[in-house]
Scaffold this active site. Sequence first.
Site, PDB file in Angstrom:
ATOM      1  N   ARG A  93     144.399   3.426  67.728  1.00 37.33           N
ATOM      2  CA  ARG A  93     145.313   4.183  68.580  1.00 37.33           C
ATOM      3  C   ARG A  93     146.732   3.693  68.334  1.00 37.33           C
ATOM      4  O   ARG A  93     146.949   2.482  68.182  1.00 37.33           O
ATOM      5  CB  ARG A  93     144.999   3.945  70.070  1.00 37.33           C
ATOM      6  N   ASN A 109     148.477  -7.819  64.331  1.00 37.80           N
ATOM      7  CA  ASN A 109     147.575  -6.851  63.714  1.00 37.80           C
ATOM      8  C   ASN A 109     147.180  -7.378  62.337  1.00 37.80           C
ATOM      9  O   ASN A 109     147.880  -8.189  61.749  1.00 37.80           O
ATOM     10  CB  ASN A 109     148.310  -5.511  63.555  1.00 37.80           C
ATOM     11  N   HIS A 111     146.115  -5.778  58.534  1.00 39.21           N
ATOM     12  CA  HIS A 111     146.132  -4.536  57.756  1.00 39.21           C
ATOM     13  C   HIS A 111     145.624  -4.840  56.345  1.00 39.21           C
ATOM     14  O   HIS A 111     146.047  -5.833  55.741  1.00 39.21           O
ATOM     15  CB  HIS A 111     147.568  -3.996  57.709  1.00 39.21           C
ATOM     16  N   ASP A 145     157.376   0.488  64.498  1.00 43.32           N
ATOM     17  CA  ASP A 145     156.979   1.281  63.336  1.00 43.32           C
ATOM     18  C   ASP A 145     155.585   0.864  62.894  1.00 43.32           C
ATOM     19  O   ASP A 145     155.247  -0.323  62.924  1.00 43.32           O
ATOM     20  CB  ASP A 145     157.973   1.079  62.188  1.00 43.32           C
ATOM     21  N   ALA A 175     138.589 -11.463  52.639  1.00 42.61           N
ATOM     22  CA  ALA A 175     139.857 -12.194  52.804  1.00 42.61           C
ATOM     23  C   ALA A 175     140.372 -12.054  54.235  1.00 42.61           C
ATOM     24  O   ALA A 175     140.908 -13.008  54.813  1.00 42.61           O
ATOM     25  CB  ALA A 175     140.886 -11.676  51.808  1.00 42.61           C
TER      26      ALA A 175
HETATM   27  C1  GRF Z   1     140.058  -3.748  58.854  1.00 42.24           C
HETATM   28  O1  GRF Z   1     140.091  -3.428  57.485  1.00 42.24           O
HETATM   29  C2  GRF Z   1     141.436  -4.025  59.375  1.00 42.24           C
HETATM   30  O2  GRF Z   1     142.272  -4.624  58.435  1.00 42.24           O
HETATM   31  C3  GRF Z   1     141.941  -2.647  59.704  1.00 42.24           C
HETATM   32  O3  GRF Z   1     140.833  -1.981  60.233  1.00 42.24           O
HETATM   33  C4  GRF Z   1     139.642  -2.556  59.699  1.00 42.24           C
HETATM   34  C5  GRF Z   1     138.796  -2.967  60.864  1.00 42.24           C
HETATM   35  O4  GRF Z   1     137.550  -3.451  60.468  1.00 42.24           O
HETATM   36  N1  GRF Z   1     143.072  -2.706  60.595  1.00 42.24           N
HETATM   37  P1  GRF Z   1     136.618  -4.192  61.516  1.00 42.24           P
HETATM   38  O5  GRF Z   1     136.404  -3.208  62.671  1.00 42.24           O
HETATM   39  O6  GRF Z   1     137.319  -5.423  61.950  1.00 42.24           O
HETATM   40  O7  GRF Z   1     135.338  -4.481  60.803  1.00 42.24           O
END
Ligand code: GRF
Length: 216
Positions: A93, A109, A111, A145, A175
Amino acid sequence: MAALKVGVLLSGRGSNLQALLDAAAAARYPAKIVVAISNRADAPGLDRARRALVPAETLPHRAFHDREAFDRALDAALAKHGVEFVCLAGFMRLLTPWFVDRWRDRLINIHPSLLPAFKGLEPQAQALAAGVRVSGCTVHFVRNDVDSGPIILQAAVPVIDGDNRDTLAARILEAEHRAYPLALRLIAEGRVRIEGERVAVAGIGASGILMSPGGR
Ligand code: GRF
């Protein structure tokens, strides 16, 4: 020092939540996961929290008339559990500026790309399409952003000839499971400072990049 009380927000599988729960199970880990909150009741991640005896809550976004009303309810749920710091872990979200500002510098977060490359959806497919030889993951503070904000740490993985979206995503995910608990530990130990919009980490010198596999 008392463990930092962390709330994790997620929408799905929850493998990063699991990595955080596993890390926090160690007696000396300086953070404790006190609640996991999902906007989807069927998120498998909620069961991971329950299995670890961590409260799991659902806040269905459709029950709210706008994004800010949802975010205010989210904030109230976090407060109810005494949360001091929030980790997004596959939370699908967009958060409103109200929430992002309220949790400024207490909201991170992960990513699955080396930001600022490949923001947004399907970053692994974006990396393959671009033909990069190295990709990875980034743990960063959240700003308004999407997929931007001061970078705490990154882990790099190779892109191998013949990779498809799934093989690359799996390598990056491994990783992620090392990077996220490490980033949270550094924060909870008080070693992370935001200077301007860059991060300085005390005690790890120039090794803000973790090479993977093996780098810890
Ligand atoms: C991961 O690849 C994370 O980097 C991205 O969403 C995915 C979530 O995977 N933001 P999980 O639900 O933690 O297995």
